[in-house]
Design a protein around this motif. Structure first.
Motif, mmCIF file in Angstrom:
data_model
loop_
_atom_site.group_PDB
_atom_site.id
_atom_site.type_symbol
_atom_site.label_atom_id
_atom_site.label_comp_id
_atom_site.label_asym_id
_atom_site.label_seq_id
_atom_site.Cartn_x
_atom_site.Cartn_y
_atom_site.Cartn_z
ATOM 1 N N ASN A 163 10.070 -18.167 -85.590
ATOM 2 C CA ASN A 163 11.065 -18.714 -84.661
ATOM 3 C C ASN A 163 10.432 -19.405 -83.455
ATOM 4 O OD1 ASN A 163 13.321 -18.099 -86.180
ATOM 5 N ND2 ASN A 163 13.557 -16.062 -85.292
ATOM 6 N N LEU A 181 9.383 -22.706 -84.648
ATOM 7 C CA LEU A 181 10.494 -23.666 -84.757
ATOM 8 C C LEU A 181 10.833 -24.265 -83.396
ATOM 9 C CD1 LEU A 181 13.053 -22.125 -87.282
ATOM 10 C CD2 LEU A 181 11.300 -23.847 -87.671
ATOM 11 N N ARG A 182 10.803 -23.442 -82.365
ATOM 12 C CA ARG A 182 11.067 -23.970 -81.023
ATOM 13 C C ARG A 182 10.022 -25.024 -80.645
ATOM 14 N NH1 ARG A 182 14.944 -21.341 -78.269
ATOM 15 N NH2 ARG A 182 15.466 -19.197 -78.849
ATOM 16 N N LEU A 217 17.363 -27.680 -86.526
ATOM 17 C CA LEU A 217 16.354 -26.683 -86.170
ATOM 18 C C LEU A 217 16.685 -25.999 -84.850
ATOM 19 C CD1 LEU A 217 12.926 -28.352 -87.104
ATOM 20 C CD2 LEU A 217 14.135 -26.546 -88.323
ATOM 21 N N GLU A 218 17.129 -26.801 -83.894
ATOM 22 C CA GLU A 218 17.466 -26.233 -82.592
ATOM 23 C C GLU A 218 18.625 -25.256 -82.703
ATOM 24 O OE1 GLU A 218 17.490 -27.998 -78.072
ATOM 25 O OE2 GLU A 218 18.306 -29.243 -79.681
ATOM 26 N N LYS A 253 19.740 -23.696 -85.521
ATOM 27 C CA LYS A 253 19.380 -22.556 -86.370
ATOM 28 C C LYS A 253 18.456 -21.583 -85.645
ATOM 29 C CE LYS A 253 21.263 -23.673 -90.439
ATOM 30 N NZ LYS A 253 22.177 -22.793 -91.186
ATOM 31 N N THR A 254 17.559 -22.105 -84.842
ATOM 32 C CA THR A 254 16.617 -21.225 -84.147
ATOM 33 C C THR A 254 17.342 -20.322 -83.156
ATOM 34 O OG1 THR A 254 14.876 -22.895 -84.365
ATOM 35 C CG2 THR A 254 14.526 -21.170 -82.743
ATOM 36 N N ASP A 255 18.251 -20.888 -82.394
ATOM 37 C CA ASP A 255 19.006 -20.078 -81.425
ATOM 38 C C ASP A 255 19.801 -18.986 -82.129
ATOM 39 O OD1 ASP A 255 18.007 -21.564 -79.367
ATOM 40 O OD2 ASP A 255 19.694 -22.966 -79.313
ATOM 41 N N ASP A 277 19.171 -17.772 -85.194
ATOM 42 C CA ASP A 277 18.320 -16.877 -85.979
ATOM 43 C C ASP A 277 17.629 -15.833 -85.117
ATOM 44 O OD1 ASP A 277 17.340 -16.368 -88.699
ATOM 45 O OD2 ASP A 277 15.380 -16.811 -87.836
ATOM 46 N N ARG A 310 13.893 -18.972 -94.750
ATOM 47 C CA ARG A 310 13.605 -19.802 -93.582
ATOM 48 C C ARG A 310 12.548 -20.863 -93.890
ATOM 49 N NH1 ARG A 310 16.139 -15.670 -92.587
ATOM 50 N NH2 ARG A 310 17.342 -15.307 -90.685
#
Length: 392
Positions: free
Chosen positions: A24, A27-28, A104-105, A107-109, A111, A191
């Motif tokens: 994660n 991803l950020r 991505l932004e 999904k990351t928040d 996830d 993921r």
């Protein structure tokens, strides 16, 4: 791989931690780098647009030239095609932002919250099951201590019940750990699959962009290349104009009857010296701007105006009439001939020095000297004259 429940449980926990602490945050970082990538591409397309606007402007200037009109049109077409390619690239990066960076932004928040809650739930349930199993083991040990020294048959049934409970709870614990490990590994793989799938889509987009750009450029490229294949080609209309300017212009002057009579008497008396055997050389400046082309002798017809090739000096001389030379303070020279100074003869001023060497048929002179032409027309590719100051 070890089948010990504790080892499997450690694998499960390390998998969850890897997703939360490595994947994660990665991803950020991808989101931030992707935004920087978009900004750099936007700056590149903006600079490309400015560049090809400048190319188009140069093409517009060339389009008004009689010899470079077609090349100017080619430059304008090149600019327009490249601008279209830049627009296609911008569209590709809009999809990149929409389908990768934004996803991505988001999904990351989501996830981070989901994986944290899932991992906590697994740890909590694992602790609860482990505590229950440990309590059953403790109760069994306590029962066995009580039964020592007494009638064991009295506690045998109760001990069997504890053993069955421990066995059941231990089986459930192993199943829970196995299922938890499987779920954690699948969460991790889902993921990575998501990330790979998104970038495969972007790769397809870029492949489509490059194919389209190649098609747009290949369609026009052969014709563009053909226009600049021969830098020496001049349009027929321009050649006609140039050839028209190369037509000799007869100069007539109003001479006095005495001069005309003198011409008639001496028309047959002036005999030009024989043409020297040495061929004229070409000035080193003649091919200054055409180094890639085959060097060839330059004929005096190729120059119009005030410059002509002087075969006897192998350089260029500045051609001026009698009045212009007199006006600059140059003195009139007297020919070795008796009364030739009565005739209006063509005079030239040298702009390069020349040394004849051992060839007596050539003339030596310095820069800026005046030469009187004995014949106004060339003979066998040579001009004949004498130095004004020495009469040679």
């Amino acid at each position: 791989m070890s089948r010990d429940p504790d080892d499997v449980n450690k694998l499960t926990e390390s998998t969850y931690k890897n997703v939360m602490e490595q994947f994660n945050p990665g991803l950020r970082n991808l989101v931030n780098l992707g935004k920087s990538y978009e900004k750099s591409m936007a700056a590149m397309t903006l600079a490309g647009k400015a560049y090809f606007d400048a190319v188009s402007k140069i093409g517009e200037n060339a389009a008004v030239s009689p010899v470079s009109r077609e090349l100017g049109v080619v430059l304008i077409e090149i600019s327009e095609v490249h601008k279209k390619v830049q627009l296609e690239l911008e569209e590709s990066f809009k999809r990149f932002h929409r389908e990768i960076i934004t996803e991505l932004e988001r999904k990351t928040d989501m996830d981070v919250k989901y994986m944290t809650a899932t991992f906590k739930r697994y740890q909590s349930e694992h602790k609860m099951r482990q505590d229950s199993l440990d309590k059953s083991h403790a109760d069994l040990k306590k029962l066995r201590r009580k039964s020592q020294g007494k009638h064991s048959s009295k506690y045998e049934m109760k001990e069997n019940e504890f053993m069955e409970t421990i066995s059941s709870r231990q089986t459930d614990m192993q199943k829970f750990i196995a299922d938890g490990c499987r779920e954690a590994l699948l969460e991790e793989k889902r993921r990575f699959c998501f990330l790979v799938d998104k970038h495969c889509s972007f790769s397809y987009q870029m492949a489509a962009f490059h194919d389209k750009a190649k098609e747009m450029l290949s369609l026009k490229l052969p014709s563009w290349q053909d226009k600049c294949s021969d830098a020496t080609k001049v349009p027929d209309t321009v050649m006609s104009m140039i050839e028209g300017m190369n037509t000799p212009v007869s100069m007539t002057s109003n001479s006095s009857p005495l001069v005309e009579r003198f011409d008639r008497i001496n028309s047959d008396s002036v005999v030009p010296p024989p043409a020297p055997s040495l061929k004229a050389q070409i000035s080193p400046l003649a091919n200054m701007f055409s180094q890639d082309l085959t060097r060839s002798p330059i004929s005096h017809e190729a120059f119009s105006g005030k410059f002509k090739r002087h075969p006897f000096c192998n350089h260029f001389c500045s051609v001026q009439d009698q009045d212009s030379l007199d006006g600059s303070g140059l003195s009139r020279s007297m020919s070795v001939s008796s009364d030739i100074n009565m005739m209006k003869k063509l005079r030239v001023q040298t702009i390069f020095p020349h040394t004849a060497g051992n060839n007596e048929t050539l003339l030596s002179f310095d820069d800026g000297e005046i030469i009187i032409l004995l014949l106004q027309e060339e003979r066998d590719g040579w001009l004949y004259g004498e130095l004004e100051k020495t009469g040679q």
